[in-house]
Design a protein around this motif. Sequence first.
Motif, short mmCIF file in Angstrom:
data_model
loop_
_atom_site.label_atom_id
_atom_site.label_comp_id
_atom_site.label_asym_id
_atom_site.label_seq_id
_atom_site.Cartn_x
_atom_site.Cartn_y
_atom_site.Cartn_z
N SER A 98 0.82 -1.21 0.00
CA SER A 98 0.00 0.00 0.00
C SER A 98 0.86 1.27 0.00
N PRO A 100 3.44 4.03 -1.49
CA PRO A 100 3.65 4.54 -2.85
C PRO A 100 4.97 4.04 -3.42
N ARG A 101 4.98 3.78 -4.70
CA ARG A 101 6.19 3.36 -5.41
C ARG A 101 6.67 4.52 -6.26
N PHE A 102 7.96 4.77 -6.21
CA PHE A 102 8.55 5.85 -7.00
C PHE A 102 9.18 5.24 -8.23
N ARG A 103 8.91 5.84 -9.36
CA ARG A 103 9.32 5.25 -10.63
C ARG A 103 10.81 5.25 -10.87
#
Length: 161
Positions: A98, A100-103
Amino acid sequence: MVNIKKIQMNFKDIHVGQMIEKEVTDRRIEISRICNFMKCSEEEVQKMYPKKSLDAETLLKWSKLLEYDFFRLYSQHLILYSPPSAVGNHRKVKGRSSLPRFRKNIYTRDVIDFILEQIQSGKMTKNEVVDRYRIPKTTLYKWIDKYSNIKKIKDERQTAE
């Protein structure tokens, strides 16, 4: 009291209290304003300066007051010094996280300058930088080309004056 005339940027060993003290001094912020904003006493503020780290809520307040993202220092540390995750060597979590994923990594100008200084000073070779910091060769060579051209232009302007 810390000697705050010049604190060398060291992303490996971050001392956030010293950096905050330096920024407060550089900006000449009154202690009364700090105490009012932080909702604490002058003594509590003075106790923060020698601390190597501060809790996230306090650091967020300092970031807002000084208009400087102190969290970015820790992001840069992760970019430069965290070990690569071993493929297949860690347990997979069921479902997606859950969080956030950073690109992609965020390379600030401070990080780029730090890395280029390592090469220019002879402390590291280009290959050592690529291996140690996991920066793609193409990215490194673009930085070298881009920022050496900027340096040449600045040097030419100074010579012309």
